[in-house]
Design an enzyme around this catalytic site. Sequence first.
Site, PDB file in Angstrom:
ATOM      1  CG  ASN A  11      -1.674   1.251   1.440  1.00 16.53           C
ATOM      2  OD1 ASN A  11      -1.827   2.044   0.503  1.00 16.53           O
ATOM      3  ND2 ASN A  11      -2.205   1.465   2.647  1.00 16.53           N
ATOM      4  CE  LYS A  13       0.242   3.358   4.835  1.00 20.96           C
ATOM      5  NZ  LYS A  13       0.211   3.504   6.268  1.00 20.96           N
ATOM      6  CG  HIS A  97      -5.711   1.594   5.162  1.00 23.27           C
ATOM      7  ND1 HIS A  97      -5.239   2.579   5.996  1.00 23.27           N
ATOM      8  CD2 HIS A  97      -4.690   0.720   4.997  1.00 23.27           C
ATOM      9  CE1 HIS A  97      -3.976   2.311   6.310  1.00 23.27           C
ATOM     10  NE2 HIS A  97      -3.622   1.180   5.708  1.00 23.27           N
ATOM     11  CD  GLU A  99      -2.832   5.337   6.796  1.00 25.36           C
ATOM     12  OE1 GLU A  99      -2.810   5.441   5.562  1.00 25.36           O
ATOM     13  OE2 GLU A  99      -1.908   4.805   7.455  1.00 25.36           O
ATOM     14  CD  GLU A 169      -3.446  -2.883   7.361  1.00 28.68           C
ATOM     15  OE1 GLU A 169      -2.326  -3.091   6.936  1.00 28.68           O
ATOM     16  OE2 GLU A 169      -4.092  -1.850   7.104  1.00 28.68           O
ATOM     17  N   GLY A 175       2.492   1.990  10.687  1.00 27.64           N
ATOM     18  CA  GLY A 175       3.395   3.125  10.531  1.00 27.64           C
ATOM     19  C   GLY A 175       4.108   3.522  11.815  1.00 27.64           C
ATOM     20  CB  SER A 215       5.414  -1.811  11.741  1.00 25.69           C
ATOM     21  OG  SER A 215       4.890  -0.522  11.980  1.00 25.69           O
TER      22      SER A 215
HETATM   23  C1  PEP Z   1      -0.646  -0.099   5.899  1.00 22.98           C
HETATM   24  O1  PEP Z   1      -0.610   0.973   5.342  1.00 22.98           O
HETATM   25  O2  PEP Z   1      -1.607  -0.833   5.690  1.00 22.98           O
HETATM   26  C2  PEP Z   1       0.464  -0.488   6.774  1.00 22.98           C
HETATM   27  C3  PEP Z   1       0.407  -1.642   7.369  1.00 22.98           C
HETATM   28  O3  PEP Z   1       1.506   0.407   6.899  1.00 22.98           O
HETATM   29  P1  PEP Z   1       2.948   0.101   7.591  1.00 22.98           P
HETATM   30  O4  PEP Z   1       3.448  -1.188   7.019  1.00 22.98           O
HETATM   31  O5  PEP Z   1       3.785   1.271   7.233  1.00 22.98           O
HETATM   32  O6  PEP Z   1       2.711  -0.015   9.067  1.00 22.98           O
END
Ligand code: PEP
Length: 256
Positions: A11, A13, A97, A99, A169, A175, A215
């Site tokens: 992803n 973003k 997601h 976000e 998630e 992040g 992460s």
């Molecule tokens: C995500 O954007 O779904 C995500 C898991 O980001 P990150 O790997 O940076 O934590």
Amino acid sequence: MAARIPIIAGNWKMNLSPDQARELSAGLAREHTRPGTVEVFIFPPAPYLSIVAESTRASAIRFGAQNIYPEPKGAFTGETSLSMVSGLGGQLALVGHSERRHQFGETDSQAARKVAATVQAELTAVLCVGETLEQREAGQTESIVTDQIESGLREIGAHHLDQVVLAYEPVWAIGTGKTATPDQAQAVHHLSRALLRKQYGEAAASSMRILYGGSVTPDTISGLLARPDIDGALVGGASLTLDSFASIIQNSGFHS
Ligand code: PEP
């Protein structure tokens, strides 16, 4: 039971320049020319869908939108329809997601409409669920994840479940550099699969891919994938360079 093929999904973003998007997707396409033991998905920003379509044409990579609007067309300024995605060769839509949920106020019922529109358009929805740190500390992880899965799938029939991938998630892991431990992730994946089994039966539950996101790095992927209910990863930060994303794919067991 047929083995579930793992998925490694990137992803991006709101990151990368057009040139960087072209270079990264072309690099991944060179490494992932044929279907192997892992499926690779990319979610670029909407303006880069055609760049990724072109760069990945001769590869086994599938791509799609980070967000879609569930109406077919009309006066919805700034939105992206499913036919725009599929018209460029995209096969996927990320839905719900964290976000979108936490920064843009997307609700469970909006996520449900997006999942339904995605499967009706014959694309695959990657439905994201997960608790905040506050909810985890209050012992609400199971109820939050259960509610999000139940509501996210509410508008589709069981016959469409093969067009859905779930992504657990935990919001506190996205992040932040704090990956959930394989035990923490497995516990939630296990209860998610148990919920699917209860609602839709064994066949649907055992074929659903459930990804972990939060992460993930080349160093943490194999420990996560070693757990029985973790079927891949949704990767944000570490999907932005060819080195780290290709290492995650490699460490997931990909051999072309
Ligand atoms: C995500 O954007 O779904 C995500 C898991 O980001 P990150 O790997 O940076 O934590």
